[in-house]
Design a protein around this motif. Structure first.
Motif, PDB file in Angstrom:
ATOM      1  N   ASN A 247      20.313  10.524  25.877  1.00 26.36           N
ATOM      2  CA  ASN A 247      19.207  11.477  25.898  1.00 26.36           C
ATOM      3  C   ASN A 247      17.944  10.784  25.391  1.00 26.36           C
ATOM      4  N   HIS A 248      16.873  10.928  26.097  1.00 24.95           N
ATOM      5  CA  HIS A 248      15.560  10.305  25.853  1.00 24.95           C
ATOM      6  C   HIS A 248      15.526   8.899  26.457  1.00 24.95           C
ATOM      7  N   GLY A 249      16.276   7.950  25.894  1.00 26.09           N
ATOM      8  CA  GLY A 249      16.402   6.635  26.523  1.00 26.09           C
ATOM      9  C   GLY A 249      15.075   5.933  26.739  1.00 26.09           C
ATOM     10  N   ILE A 267      19.161  10.958  30.505  1.00 25.48           N
ATOM     11  CA  ILE A 267      18.226  12.084  30.593  1.00 25.48           C
ATOM     12  C   ILE A 267      16.947  11.603  29.920  1.00 25.48           C
ATOM     13  N   ILE A 268      15.981  11.181  30.717  1.00 27.04           N
ATOM     14  CA  ILE A 268      14.817  10.479  30.180  1.00 27.04           C
ATOM     15  C   ILE A 268      13.634  11.427  29.955  1.00 27.04           C
ATOM     16  N   GLY A 269      12.941  11.196  28.861  1.00 29.18           N
ATOM     17  CA  GLY A 269      11.761  11.994  28.545  1.00 29.18           C
ATOM     18  C   GLY A 269      11.788  12.420  27.090  1.00 29.18           C
ATOM     19  N   THR A 302      11.702  17.611  29.663  1.00 30.00           N
ATOM     20  CA  THR A 302      10.475  17.857  28.900  1.00 30.00           C
ATOM     21  C   THR A 302      10.743  17.848  27.403  1.00 30.00           C
ATOM     22  N   ASP A 303      12.022  18.017  27.007  1.00 28.52           N
ATOM     23  CA  ASP A 303      12.363  18.211  25.599  1.00 28.52           C
ATOM     24  C   ASP A 303      11.568  19.386  25.036  1.00 28.52           C
ATOM     25  N   HIS A 304      11.370  20.414  25.855  1.00 25.12           N
ATOM     26  CA  HIS A 304      10.577  21.578  25.453  1.00 25.12           C
ATOM     27  C   HIS A 304      10.954  22.032  24.040  1.00 25.12           C
ATOM     28  N   PRO A 305       9.971  22.308  23.180  1.00 25.75           N
ATOM     29  CA  PRO A 305       8.541  22.444  23.457  1.00 25.75           C
ATOM     30  C   PRO A 305       7.704  21.190  23.256  1.00 25.75           C
ATOM     31  N   VAL A 306       8.348  20.008  23.172  1.00 26.66           N
ATOM     32  CA  VAL A 306       7.562  18.778  22.999  1.00 26.66           C
ATOM     33  C   VAL A 306       6.573  18.638  24.151  1.00 26.66           C
TER      34      VAL A 306
END
Length: 401
Positions: A247-249, A267-269, A302-306
């Motif tokens: 996750n993020h990566g 899962i990028i972002g 988006t990693d909401h709410p980021v």
């Protein structure tokens, strides 16, 4: 209720686009997609008028409802930062469907979100997949649990380091995870022995979940940014034999060949943020394209709410601008996140048998000037954009179907 969306440029995502086609939904499920679809007389007919008809977008990593916007501490239930091992915690128990983020999701064509605990703990808890419309999380539920959230790197190190307790270093974070998984292995053996001998056994909610990870039932969603932390994630997964999802990566592109070789999805972002900490130094919109070209299965988050969740599709658009193949970009917010998170039997494409989650866009969704005009969840219209105004159906008012 039967719904027929007609005269659309239908993009199933897992198949070729179809001009002037129909999507037929009955009892909440897609039953037919194509040009020669027989429409029952009782069907509600919606004319897409040549607009793009797509599956609802899927957010693979967000905090909708557990990190409520504009609510301050009262709406923040993202991290239970009092125990480094929170495997027994469930995001399901903290989601508020009234969070404004769910309405924003629909306005951006997002109909399904995998909601995760935060990254303050080495082991954060259980994730859940929900629809972005409903009165209660139980009505919105797609699958629970979906995975177990874990974090390496800066966040848990900072949280517990500030408390002057383990873990305050990267080696400490890895040790907490390793210790927990070894305890789960021992717990599994003791439980099996008790069952063979027909003896009572005290259950442990934390270890029960970790056993499911070890048994391959639940994937391990590993929050990690730096390449060295990604390497640690791969090392731990190899040691204990569980399925890991990065996750993020952020620096995953530096190990793209290794990730592809080991069939580890990313899962990028989020991709629209500033480089607010050391771990984000190499954040760049070109990174998704590098990963995809190496053969890594990719989802965008988006990693909401980021990043506000309705910008999910715009992240995909700008990733295309920086080298990501456009078909891969569209898959990265539909079928890929659904498959990575194990919910592709419900959502992510326009295919008979899947949920009737459908979005009508005014044009190509990867055009930043295009927008979602009408959104359907399980065949029910829940969002429309009319005369410059966004309208979300009130989930608490249930008219007869």
């Amino acid at each position: 209720m039967t719904l027929a969306i007609t005269h659309g440029y239908v993009v199933p995502v897992d198949g070729d686009p179809i001009e002037d086609a129909t999507v037929l939904v009955a009892d909440g499920k897609i039953v037919a997609v194509g040009r020669d679809v027989e429409i029952p007389e009782s069907a509600t007919v919606v004319d897409a008028a040549g607009g793009w008809v797509l599956p609802g977008f899927v957010e693979a990593h967000g905090h909708l409802g557990v990190y409520e916007e504009a609510e301050g501490w009262a709406g923040d239930d993202t991290n239970e930062m009092t125990d480094p091992n929170g495997a027994r915690l469930r995001a399901l128990d903290a989601i508020n469907p009234a969070d404004q983020g769910f309405a924003d999701a629909l306005s951006g064509g997002v109909t399904t979100a995998v909601i995760k605990p935060g990254s303050g703990n080495p082991i954060g808890g259980q994730t859940v997949a929900v629809k972005c419309w409903g009165r209660s999380v139980d009505e919105m539920l797609v699958k629970e649990p979906v995975s177990v959230k874990s974090a390496l790197g800066e966040n848990p190190k900072r949280v517990y380091g500030d408390q002057k307790k383990l873990p305050s270093t990267r080696q400490g974070v890895a040790a907490v995870i390793r210790d927990a998984l070894m305890k789960a292995q021992d717990y599994k053996a003791r439980k099996a022995a008790a069952e063979r001998e027909d003896k009572p056994f005290d259950r442990d909610g934390t270890l029960e979940i970790l056993v499911r990870v070890l048994d391959g039932e639940l994937p391990w969603c590993q929050h990690t940014h730096r390449a060295d932390d990604i390497a640690t994630a791969l090392r731990l997964a190899a040691e204990f034999g569980y399925r890991v999802i990065i996750n993020h990566g952020t620096e995953g592109h530096l190990l793209a060949d290794t990730l592809a070789e080991r069939n580890v999805p990313v899962i990028i972002g989020p991709l629209f943020t500033s480089r607010s900490k050391v771990e984000l130094r190499q954040r760049a919109l070109r990174n998704p394209g590098i990963l995809a070209r190496a053969g890594v299965e990719l989802a965008i988050t988006t990693d909401h709410p980021v990043v506000p969740i309705h910008f999910l599709v715009h992240q995909a658009t700008l990733a295309v601008k920086e080298g990501l193949d456009r078909d891969t970009a569209l898959r990265s917010i539909t079928v890929n996140p659904a498959r990575i998170m194990g919910i592709d039997d419900r959502v992510g494409a326009l295919r008979p048998g899947l949920d009737g989650d459908v979005v009508i866009c005014g044009g190509d969704p990867l055009d930043v000037m295009s927008r979602a005009l009408r959104v359907f969840v399980s065949g029910r219209e829940v969002y429309s954009y009319v005369d410059g105004e966004s309208v979300v159906a009130d989930p608490y008012y249930r008219e007869s179907r």
